[in-house]
Design an enzyme around this catalytic site. Structure first.
Site, PDB file in Angstrom:
ATOM      1  N   CYS A   1      -6.041  31.227   9.450  1.00  0.00           N
ATOM      2  CA  CYS A   1      -7.452  30.918   9.698  1.00  0.00           C
ATOM      3  C   CYS A   1      -8.426  31.991   9.229  1.00  0.00           C
ATOM      4  O   CYS A   1      -9.246  31.738   8.358  1.00  0.00           O
ATOM      5  CB  CYS A   1      -7.663  30.629  11.172  1.00  0.00           C
ATOM      6  SG  CYS A   1      -6.862  29.103  11.681  1.00  0.00           S
TER       7      CYS A   1
ATOM      8  N   LEU B   1      -8.138  26.749  19.317  1.00  0.00           N
ATOM      9  CA  LEU B   1      -6.879  27.246  19.890  1.00  0.00           C
ATOM     10  C   LEU B   1      -6.323  28.420  19.088  1.00  0.00           C
ATOM     11  O   LEU B   1      -6.629  28.574  17.902  1.00  0.00           O
ATOM     12  CB  LEU B   1      -5.844  26.120  19.970  1.00  0.00           C
ATOM     13  CG  LEU B   1      -5.409  25.412  18.678  1.00  0.00           C
ATOM     14  CD1 LEU B   1      -4.454  26.240  17.851  1.00  0.00           C
ATOM     15  CD2 LEU B   1      -4.767  24.083  19.028  1.00  0.00           C
TER      16      LEU B   1
ATOM     17  N   GLU C   1      -2.823  30.231  17.828  1.00  0.00           N
ATOM     18  CA  GLU C   1      -1.377  30.066  17.697  1.00  0.00           C
ATOM     19  C   GLU C   1      -0.706  31.049  18.643  1.00  0.00           C
ATOM     20  O   GLU C   1      -1.165  32.165  18.829  1.00  0.00           O
ATOM     21  CB  GLU C   1      -0.936  30.337  16.258  1.00  0.00           C
ATOM     22  CG  GLU C   1      -1.235  29.169  15.352  1.00  0.00           C
ATOM     23  CD  GLU C   1      -0.874  29.429  13.899  1.00  0.00           C
ATOM     24  OE1 GLU C   1      -0.003  30.253  13.633  1.00  0.00           O
ATOM     25  OE2 GLU C   1      -1.507  28.807  13.022  1.00  0.00           O
TER      26      GLU C   1
ATOM     27  N   PHE D   1     -10.104  41.445  21.235  1.00  0.00           N
ATOM     28  CA  PHE D   1     -10.208  41.573  19.772  1.00  0.00           C
ATOM     29  C   PHE D   1     -10.737  42.926  19.326  1.00  0.00           C
ATOM     30  O   PHE D   1     -11.500  43.017  18.368  1.00  0.00           O
ATOM     31  CB  PHE D   1     -11.072  40.429  19.200  1.00  0.00           C
ATOM     32  CG  PHE D   1     -10.218  39.288  18.786  1.00  0.00           C
ATOM     33  CD1 PHE D   1      -9.755  38.388  19.722  1.00  0.00           C
ATOM     34  CD2 PHE D   1      -9.822  39.131  17.466  1.00  0.00           C
ATOM     35  CE1 PHE D   1      -8.922  37.352  19.363  1.00  0.00           C
ATOM     36  CE2 PHE D   1      -8.986  38.093  17.102  1.00  0.00           C
ATOM     37  CZ  PHE D   1      -8.537  37.196  18.051  1.00  0.00           C
TER      38      PHE D   1
ATOM     39  N   LYS E   1     -17.695  26.862  14.219  1.00  0.00           N
ATOM     40  CA  LYS E   1     -16.288  27.259  14.032  1.00  0.00           C
ATOM     41  C   LYS E   1     -16.179  28.459  13.080  1.00  0.00           C
ATOM     42  O   LYS E   1     -15.464  29.430  13.348  1.00  0.00           O
ATOM     43  CB  LYS E   1     -15.493  26.057  13.500  1.00  0.00           C
ATOM     44  CG  LYS E   1     -14.068  26.368  13.115  1.00  0.00           C
ATOM     45  CD  LYS E   1     -13.234  26.816  14.298  1.00  0.00           C
ATOM     46  CE  LYS E   1     -11.913  27.413  13.833  1.00  0.00           C
ATOM     47  NZ  LYS E   1     -11.111  27.934  14.922  1.00  0.00           N
TER      48      LYS E   1
HETATM   49  N1  LIG Z   1      -3.550  27.008  12.969  1.00  0.00           N
HETATM   50  C1  LIG Z   1      -4.544  27.393  13.762  1.00  0.00           C
HETATM   51  O1  LIG Z   1      -4.422  28.307  14.568  1.00  0.00           O
HETATM   52  C2  LIG Z   1      -5.868  26.680  13.697  1.00  0.00           C
HETATM   53  C3  LIG Z   1      -6.794  26.849  14.736  1.00  0.00           C
HETATM   54  C4  LIG Z   1      -8.012  26.186  14.676  1.00  0.00           C
HETATM   55  C5  LIG Z   1      -8.306  25.385  13.584  1.00  0.00           C
HETATM   56  N2  LIG Z   1      -7.396  25.253  12.572  1.00  0.00           N
HETATM   57  C6  LIG Z   1      -7.748  24.359  11.459  1.00  0.00           C
HETATM   58  O2  LIG Z   1      -7.082  23.117  11.656  1.00  0.00           O
HETATM   59  C7  LIG Z   1      -6.674  22.560  10.404  1.00  0.00           C
HETATM   60  C8  LIG Z   1      -5.164  22.336  10.410  1.00  0.00           C
HETATM   61  O3  LIG Z   1      -4.529  23.588  10.520  1.00  0.00           O
HETATM   62  P1  LIG Z   1      -2.965  23.717  10.800  1.00  0.00           P
HETATM   63  O4  LIG Z   1      -2.682  25.156  11.005  1.00  0.00           O
HETATM   64  O5  LIG Z   1      -2.565  22.733  11.840  1.00  0.00           O
HETATM   65  O6  LIG Z   1      -2.394  23.248   9.378  1.00  0.00           O
HETATM   66  P2  LIG Z   1      -0.892  22.885   8.997  1.00  0.00           P
HETATM   67  O7  LIG Z   1      -0.757  23.218   7.565  1.00  0.00           O
HETATM   68  O8  LIG Z   1       0.052  23.477   9.986  1.00  0.00           O
HETATM   69  O9  LIG Z   1      -0.819  21.302   9.183  1.00  0.00           O
HETATM   70  C9  LIG Z   1      -1.510  20.391   8.418  1.00  0.00           C
HETATM   71  C10 LIG Z   1      -0.687  19.116   8.309  1.00  0.00           C
HETATM   72  O10 LIG Z   1      -1.466  18.076   7.706  1.00  0.00           O
HETATM   73  C11 LIG Z   1      -0.583  17.290   6.912  1.00  0.00           C
HETATM   74  N3  LIG Z   1      -1.361  16.496   5.964  1.00  0.00           N
HETATM   75  C12 LIG Z   1      -2.006  16.909   4.838  1.00  0.00           C
HETATM   76  N4  LIG Z   1      -2.643  15.874   4.251  1.00  0.00           N
HETATM   77  C13 LIG Z   1      -2.402  14.787   5.019  1.00  0.00           C
HETATM   78  C14 LIG Z   1      -2.820  13.406   4.951  1.00  0.00           C
HETATM   79  N5  LIG Z   1      -3.619  12.989   3.989  1.00  0.00           N
HETATM   80  N6  LIG Z   1      -2.375  12.575   5.896  1.00  0.00           N
HETATM   81  C15 LIG Z   1      -1.581  13.023   6.898  1.00  0.00           C
HETATM   82  N7  LIG Z   1      -1.181  14.298   7.019  1.00  0.00           N
HETATM   83  C16 LIG Z   1      -1.594  15.173   6.109  1.00  0.00           C
HETATM   84  C17 LIG Z   1       0.335  18.313   6.290  1.00  0.00           C
HETATM   85  O11 LIG Z   1       1.505  17.725   5.797  1.00  0.00           O
HETATM   86  C18 LIG Z   1       0.572  19.254   7.468  1.00  0.00           C
HETATM   87  O12 LIG Z   1       1.685  18.869   8.229  1.00  0.00           O
HETATM   88  C19 LIG Z   1      -7.152  23.550   9.349  1.00  0.00           C
HETATM   89  O13 LIG Z   1      -8.426  23.150   8.901  1.00  0.00           O
HETATM   90  C20 LIG Z   1      -7.269  24.851  10.112  1.00  0.00           C
HETATM   91  O14 LIG Z   1      -8.221  25.728   9.546  1.00  0.00           O
HETATM   92  C21 LIG Z   1      -6.184  25.861  12.621  1.00  0.00           C
END
Ligand SMILES: NC(=O)c1ccc[n+]([C@@H]2O[C@H](COP(=O)([O-])OP(=O)(O)OC[C@H]3O[C@@H](n4cnc5c(N)ncnc54)[C@H](O)[C@@H]3O)[C@@H](O)[C@H]2O)c1
Length: 440
Positions: free
Chosen positions: A266, A156, A158, A255, A210
């Protein structure tokens, strides 16, 4: 289906809400009690279009709730999604601490068959570590409980996350366990009624997919930034070049926008982490090294243009900065080019008045209060009395400003457009001096 979402950040919240939307019963768990309190009180801790309404609808229907209670969360879901952060470690590798902590928590508590789904972006081999962590936690308490670990990377974007999740281009499932694959097929069936979008593969290929996707997208951006910089030297217009190459279906339009460099949570970290993995395996990726170097330089390209136009010194100059988020439609400030640009302007002795439609709170948290940086309540307020306008994020509301009013607001009619939002001819026609990225 009963689903537990571990991590309620950008990915966990969107995934959890969308899975509830199609009828699943979802519990969102986070270690951040502040975030959970906001969610329990009906708020949403991040800015993501369409998400607050979807969360409210599903909470009301009793299909979505939020907790910090690990025991309850692990007991709830047949599927345990891990969607926690994987930030860069000091050496550039992905920090797997949160993923493994989540796996440990599951292993310590599970009493019946679970499918653990890695949704976080994790280096190749992580599913094995997750499996080992859970197995060790089970062995520790002499428990014999079957489980499967699946890789299900998230693609996805943001700013369009809800739409992307509801209508995915593809869903990648990396697994070798037939029961787990069947469960994930069932979970994702409602999101692909039109045609099959599920790609089932082995776990390592899914994990690498990914990183390869993000690395390719980052490469396109750095490539176009280099073309734009070259266009500047050659007197060509990169916007024509973009359309000229994008019309080739082998290339496509997406892009290909030059600008102030990629940022966000990311691309920067994933490019670094893939590099780290590749180097550790004796296959450093030369293309990605260049992609990263070009991006770092590009973040300051606008500042170079500004400094040159101001005769080498920015002391005492005031700049209006439009846009702080790393891209439009999000409040995410992670690795945002605005941070580098504002930092460099201030380091050169300038002051900055910044405006962003949604990222101001987050910007204050990240950039802090500094005497050389103030925040305005509107784009025009930021521009008032500034020596130049610097556009950093491509928000829609910046695209068609009242140029006459803008000209009256600025001390001099000067625009540095880091996202090529404006038509140079139109802006110059309105009496501005205009600098874009690779524009004539
Ligand atoms: N943000 C994006 O656009 C996106 C897109 C694709 C993939 N990703 C991947 O997805 C993952 C999450 O990204 P995000 O942007 O949502 O991160 P984020 O930082 O917004 O959220 C992560 C959450 O996990 C929580 N957390 C950490 N350790 C924990 C635990 N042990 N138990 C419960 N909760 C816990 C944190 O408090 C936080 O709220 C990453 O690996 C990222 O690379 C992100």
């Amino acid at each position: 289906m009963k689903i537990t979402m571990i991590g309620t950040g950008y990915v966990g919240l969107v995934t959890g809400a969308c899975l509830a939307e199609v009828g699943n019963n979802v519990v969102g768990l986070d270690v951040d009690a502040r975030k959970i309190a906001i969610l329990q009180e009906g708020g949403v801790p991040i800015h993501e279009p369409g998400l607050p309404e979807m969360i409210a609808r599903n909470v009301k229907a009793g299909r979505l709730r939020f907790t910090t209670d690990l025991d309850a969360a692990v007991a709830h879901g047949l599927l345990q999604f891990i969607a926690v952060g994987t930030p860069p470690d000091e050496d550039g590798s992905a920090d797997m601490r949160h993923v493994l902590a989540a796996a440990q928590s599951i292993g310590e508590r599970m009493n019946d068959y679970k499918v653990i789904v890695d949704k976080s972006t994790v280096p190749v081999g992580t599913a094995d570590h997750v499996r080992e962590t859970i197995a060790a936690a089970l062995a520790q308490r002499d428990a014999r409980v079957p489980f499967a670990v699946v890789s299900n990377p998230e693609f996805l974007k943001e700013g369009a996350a809800v739409d992307d999740f509801m209508k995915p281009d593809r869903v990648v499932i990396g697994a070798d366990d037939e029961r787990a694959i069947a469960l994930l097929r069932a979970v994702y069936a409602p999101f692909q009624r039109n045609h099959q979008r599920l790609l089932v593969m082995d776990v390592r290929s899914a994990e690498l997919t990914k990183y390869a996707a993000n690395a390719m997208l980052a490469t396109r951006i750095s490539f176009m930034n280099e073309m734009a910089n070259l266009a500047d030297e050659l007197g060509a217009d990169v916007e024509h070049v973009r359309q000229g190459i994008g019309s080739d279906p082998r290339i496509g339009y997406q892009f290909l926008y030059p600008g102030a460099g990629y940022g966000g949570s990311c691309f920067p970290k994933d490019v670094k982490a893939l590099q780290f993995t590749a180097s550790r395996h004796g296959r450093p990726l030369q293309i990605l090294a260049a992609v990263e170097a070009v991006n770092e330089a590009q973040k300051l390209r606008l500042v170079e243009k500004i400094t040159a136009r101001f005769g080498g010194s920015l002391k005492g100059a005031v700049f209006a900065v439009w846009g702080l988020a790393f891209k439009a439609n999000t409040d995410d400030m992670r690795e945002a080019p605005s941070q580098s640009i504002i930092g460099a302007l201030i380091a050169e002795g300038a002051t900055v008045v910044a405006y962003d439609p949604v990222a101001m709170t987050e910007a204050r948290r990240v950039l802090g209060e500094q005497s050389a940086l103030t925040y305005a309540r509107s784009p025009m307020e930021a521009a008032r009395g500034a020596d130049a306008l610097v556009v950093v994020t491509e928000w829609k509301e910046f695209r068609s400003p009242d140029f006459a009013e803008l000209k009256r607001a600025l001390r001099q009619p000067l625009i540095f457009d880091g996202r090529n939002l404006f038509d140079p001819a139109q802006v110059r026609g309105a009496g501005f001096e205009y600098f874009g990225i690779g524009r004539r």
